[in-house]
Design an enzyme around this catalytic site. Structure first.
Site, PDB file in Angstrom:
ATOM      1  NE  ARG A 101     -23.551  59.846  95.545  1.00 47.46           N
ATOM      2  CZ  ARG A 101     -22.276  59.549  95.325  1.00 47.46           C
ATOM      3  NH1 ARG A 101     -21.831  59.366  94.092  1.00 47.46           N
ATOM      4  NH2 ARG A 101     -21.426  59.448  96.328  1.00 47.46           N
ATOM      5  CE  LYS A 122     -24.116  48.267  70.020  1.00 47.36           C
ATOM      6  NZ  LYS A 122     -23.171  47.135  69.877  1.00 47.36           N
ATOM      7  CD  GLU A 138     -23.816  45.447  60.536  1.00 44.43           C
ATOM      8  OE1 GLU A 138     -23.777  46.206  61.527  1.00 44.43           O
ATOM      9  OE2 GLU A 138     -24.615  44.493  60.426  1.00 44.43           O
ATOM     10  CG  ASP A 169     -20.680  43.648  62.685  1.00 41.26           C
ATOM     11  OD1 ASP A 169     -20.212  44.244  63.662  1.00 41.26           O
ATOM     12  OD2 ASP A 169     -21.630  42.844  62.766  1.00 41.26           O
TER      13      ASP A 169
END
Length: 282
Positions: free
Chosen positions: A103, A138, A200, A221
């Protein structure tokens, strides 16, 4: 495509921690009760759906850490695009060890292959344009290096690995500094000469200010395709252009067609579904 495996020293702590989490205080009660200690087995890792493989070294390490006598023979290395039912690798060794590590090995292999598969889909979507597909920060805590490796296995490229790679001035930095120009000036005053500065921007007016300050890259963005095309024309090669926001395999071609250099995609690491791979006796 040639992939450089991650150094074992970077991978082993995560794999060891995952095994310890599974083994708990008493080990594998089921396998130890049912499987004779001297039993051996041969199993295959096989795909149950089409996709791109990533994480074979990590899976192999899971088996090895349980019992060094296990052997894994790779049929299709990381980065391979496979059909459902293809054999990825053969695993041989003490049967208890194979079942105990199963697993953990599959958790890593399926997760990383899922990232590689989704990355490959977006990369394929922009194949006719110069734009590179890049990941973001992220990522799953503790698994960043592995997940960014999986992005590379899928044909993508890596954005910064951490806060110490480069200066990326985002909207909250700008708000607290009371303006883009001030934020850039402060960053340039402290950053070393090798450190790149990216800003940004949400509007073309912000872009104009950033370009006047000679930044190295601009993160465009959540702009519309029309705004992106105008932004790329404004930049005129003076900085690297990166598009982000609402990127999917369906929207990526139009974004890439604007001429941006990079398209950053967060969900390929934080939300990619697993690739279904099984471990079956032979």
């Amino acid at each position: 495509m040639t992939l450089t495996p991650l150094p074992r020293v970077m991978v082993e702590p995560q794999v060891r921690a995952a095994l310890l989490e599974d083994l708990g205080r008493a080990g594998d009660l089921t396998s130890d009760a049912i499987v004779p200690a001297d039993a051996t087995a041969t199993m295959v890792l096989a795909t149950r759906q089409p996709g791109v493989i990533a994480g074979l070294d990590v899976a192999a390490l899971a088996f090895e850490l349980i019992d060094r006598r296990t052997e894994i023979t790779v049929v299709h290395p990381d980065g391979s695009a496979l059909s459902a039912g293809d054999v990825v690798a053969t695993v041989r060794g003490p049967a208890r060890a194979l079942l105990t590590a199963e697993r953990t090995a599959l958790n890593f292999l399926c997760h990383l292959s899922g990232i590689a598969t989704q990355t490959a889909a977006v990369v394929q979507a922009v194949r006719d344009h110069k734009a590179k597909i890049v990941c973001t920060r992220k990522t799953t805590p503790g698994l960043r290096a592995l997940e960014k490796y999986a992005v590379r296995a899928g044909g993508g490229a890596n954005h910064r690995f951490g806060l110490d790679d480069a200066v990326l001035i985002k909207d909250n930095h700008i708000a607290i500094a009371s303006g883009i120009r001030t934020a850039i000036e402060r960053a340039r005053a402290t950053a070393g000469h090798m450190v790149k500065i990216e800003v940004e921007v949400d509007t073309l007016e912000q872009l104009d200010i950033a370009l006047a300050a000679s930044v190295d890259a601009v993160l465009l963005d959540n702009m519309s395709v029309e705004q992106l095309a105008e932004a790329v024309a404004m930049v005129g090669g003076r900085a690297i252009t990166e598009a982000s926001g609402r990127v999917t395999a369906q929207t990526a071609p139009a974004i890439a067609a604007t001429g941006v250099d990079l398209i950053s995609v967060g969900w390929i690491t934080h939300s990619a579904p697993i690739l279904d791979i099984g471990l079956d006796c032979r």
